[in-house]
Design a protein around this motif. Structure first.
Motif, short mmCIF file in Angstrom:
data_model
loop_
_atom_site.label_atom_id
_atom_site.label_comp_id
_atom_site.label_asym_id
_atom_site.label_seq_id
_atom_site.Cartn_x
_atom_site.Cartn_y
_atom_site.Cartn_z
N LYS A 67 40.70 98.92 62.28
CA LYS A 67 40.76 97.54 61.84
C LYS A 67 40.14 97.33 60.46
N LEU A 68 39.66 98.40 59.87
CA LEU A 68 39.05 98.29 58.55
C LEU A 68 40.09 98.44 57.46
N SER A 69 39.93 97.67 56.40
CA SER A 69 40.78 97.81 55.23
C SER A 69 40.43 99.10 54.51
N PHE A 70 41.24 99.46 53.53
CA PHE A 70 40.97 100.68 52.77
C PHE A 70 39.60 100.60 52.10
N ILE A 71 39.27 99.46 51.48
CA ILE A 71 37.98 99.29 50.80
C ILE A 71 36.83 99.38 51.80
N ASN A 72 36.99 98.70 52.93
CA ASN A 72 35.92 98.75 53.94
C ASN A 72 35.75 100.15 54.54
N THR A 73 36.84 100.89 54.60
CA THR A 73 36.75 102.26 55.07
C THR A 73 35.90 103.11 54.13
N LEU A 74 36.13 102.93 52.83
CA LEU A 74 35.32 103.65 51.84
C LEU A 74 33.85 103.23 51.94
N ILE A 75 33.63 101.92 52.10
CA ILE A 75 32.27 101.41 52.22
C ILE A 75 31.59 101.99 53.46
N TYR A 76 32.34 102.10 54.55
CA TYR A 76 31.76 102.64 55.78
C TYR A 76 31.43 104.13 55.64
N ILE A 77 32.24 104.85 54.89
CA ILE A 77 31.95 106.27 54.64
C ILE A 77 30.64 106.42 53.88
N ASN B 78 28.28 104.15 53.78
CA ASN B 78 27.28 103.70 54.73
C ASN B 78 26.86 104.84 55.65
N SER B 79 27.83 105.59 56.13
CA SER B 79 27.53 106.70 57.04
C SER B 79 26.68 107.77 56.36
N LEU B 80 26.97 108.04 55.10
CA LEU B 80 26.20 109.04 54.36
C LEU B 80 24.76 108.58 54.16
N MET B 81 24.59 107.30 53.80
CA MET B 81 23.25 106.76 53.58
C MET B 81 22.46 106.70 54.90
N ALA B 82 23.15 106.37 55.97
CA ALA B 82 22.50 106.32 57.28
C ALA B 82 22.07 107.73 57.72
N ASN C 270 20.29 100.68 53.58
CA ASN C 270 20.82 100.51 54.93
C ASN C 270 20.70 99.06 55.41
N LEU C 271 19.66 98.37 54.97
CA LEU C 271 19.55 96.94 55.28
C LEU C 271 20.69 96.16 54.63
N VAL C 272 21.02 96.52 53.42
CA VAL C 272 22.14 95.86 52.72
C VAL C 272 23.44 96.07 53.48
N PHE C 273 23.66 97.28 53.98
CA PHE C 273 24.88 97.55 54.75
C PHE C 273 24.91 96.73 56.03
N LYS D 81 31.73 92.65 61.55
CA LYS D 81 32.22 93.96 61.94
C LYS D 81 31.15 94.71 62.74
N LYS D 82 31.60 95.40 63.78
CA LYS D 82 30.65 96.12 64.64
C LYS D 82 30.01 97.33 63.94
N GLN D 83 30.51 97.64 62.75
CA GLN D 83 29.94 98.77 61.99
C GLN D 83 28.47 98.54 61.61
N PHE D 84 28.01 97.30 61.75
CA PHE D 84 26.60 97.02 61.47
C PHE D 84 25.67 97.80 62.41
N LEU D 85 26.19 98.24 63.54
CA LEU D 85 25.37 98.92 64.53
C LEU D 85 24.83 100.27 64.03
N LEU D 86 25.60 100.95 63.17
CA LEU D 86 25.19 102.27 62.70
C LEU D 86 23.82 102.22 62.01
N SER D 87 23.73 101.45 60.93
CA SER D 87 22.46 101.36 60.21
C SER D 87 21.40 100.64 61.01
N THR D 88 21.81 99.66 61.82
CA THR D 88 20.85 98.91 62.62
C THR D 88 20.10 99.83 63.58
N LEU D 89 20.84 100.68 64.28
CA LEU D 89 20.22 101.58 65.25
C LEU D 89 19.29 102.58 64.57
#
Length: 336
Positions: A3-13, A15-19, A53-56, A65-73
């Motif tokens: 359900k993520l757009s191309f831009i949000n997919t890049l942002i999540y990648i 985010n995952s690296l920073m997390a 990670n707080l910014v993400f 978006k439920k992707q907030f759970l990654l950095s939150t946890l």
């Protein structure tokens, strides 16, 4: 991810690296820089990783978006594992009989005019007269005309490399024993003094661990390239680890009341802090508020510490904001 757009997919990648980097950093206190010096560099970046990670988290929450759970946890995990980057409440239960201890890296009292102010020594003099700590620990002390802190007892220990530069302990109470570690091939050092307060003997350690030689006013911290910067950091962290090991062996021989303070040249997320602070109370964590920032840099960096033995009560902690050095002075009130 569907359900993520191309831009949000890049942002999540990203985010995952920073997390992942933040999660990986939780191992820092348990890995000696002597084994993996490159890994220790991450200790300087932990506050930045927390903020990123707080910014993400905020970004994903705004976008529902439920992707907030990654950095939150991962941030929640860090809350229970690593020292707090920020304290929301301040403790102040100080009493008249508290021991007032200040640690201050004075950067040679601006001897080389790093700060465009000719009155730095006078400013520090006036500041110290106002605060009047019982025990005053200086790092990067420079013996020169105009120093008059009006303490009856003091221990000045110059560096082997410079007869005017070194560490100092000033005390309102008698110093009955003192000593120096005299590290080789460095201007950094650790000194100690045993003070007699009423019927109590209290050991005071003044620590100035290996400097990393970073120039925060220049690009790439004053290094020609990143490779030289990384090499310098790795060598600095290895020396810090060696100095810490020597300190811990010396400390084991003292079973009485003690205060360990100074400029560790590393953060509370590092192996050296974890080793030195074991079985001790950190004055900022016990009684501080805010970031406890002790180094004058654009993001909150706490590299100066006041620690006590576990039997002591920290009744107050203050991180001052006077810009008379590249460090801010810190002060704690301690009672047994």
């Amino acid at each position: 991810m569907k359900k993520l757009s191309f831009i949000n997919t890049l942002i999540y990648i990203i985010n995952s690296l920073m997390a992942a980097c933040l999660l990986f950093s939780y191992l820092l206190p348990y890995v000696s820089p002597k084994s993996f010096p490159a890994f220790a560099i991450l200790s300087l970046l932990v506050p930045i990783l927390i903020v990123i990670n707080l910014v993400f988290v905020v970004y994903w929450l705004i976008n529902l978006k439920k992707q907030f759970l990654l950095s939150t946890l991962i941030l929640l995990l860090g809350w229970f594992i690593i020292p707090n980057i920020y304290k929301f409440s301040e403790k102040d239960t100080s009493e008249k009989n508290d021991l007032k201890v200040m640690s201050y890296n004075v950067r040679m009292f601006n001897y080389w005019n790093w700060i465009d102010d000719k009155n730095i020594l006078e400013n520090i003099n006036n500041f110290l007269k106002k605060e009047s700590p019982d025990i005053l620990l200086f790092q990067e002390y420079f013996n020169q005309k105009g120093i008059n802190f009006n303490y009856k007892y003091k221990y000045l220990k110059p560096s082997k490399l410079n007869s005017n530069f070194g560490l100092a302990i000033y005390s309102k109470f008698p110093i009955i024993n003192k000593g120096s570690f005299d590290f080789n091939n460095t201007s950094n050092n650790i000194i100690f003094a045993d003070i007699l307060r009423n019927k109590d003997t209290i050991r005071i350690y003044n620590i100035h661990l290996q400097s990393l030689g970073l120039n925060t006013d220049k690009d790439n911290f004053g290094q020609e390239n990143s490779e030289k910067l990384i090499a310098r950091l790795q060598e600095g962290f290895k020396k810090q680890a060696e100095q810490t090991t020597v300190f811990l062996e010396h400390e084991k021989k003292w079973n009485g009341k003690k205060i360990v303070a100074g400029d560790f040249n590393n953060t509370s997320y590092s192996w050296v802090y974890n080793q030195i602070s074991e079985d001790k109370k950190d004055a900022f964590i016990e009684a501080g508020s805010g970031f406890g920032k002790s180094f004058n840099y654009w993001f909150p960096m706490r590299i100066d510490f006041i620690l006590s033995d576990e039997n002591a009560e920290i009744t107050q902690f203050t991180s001052f904001t006077e810009k008379n050095s590249d460090h801010f002075s810190i002060q704690a009130k301690i009672n047994w």
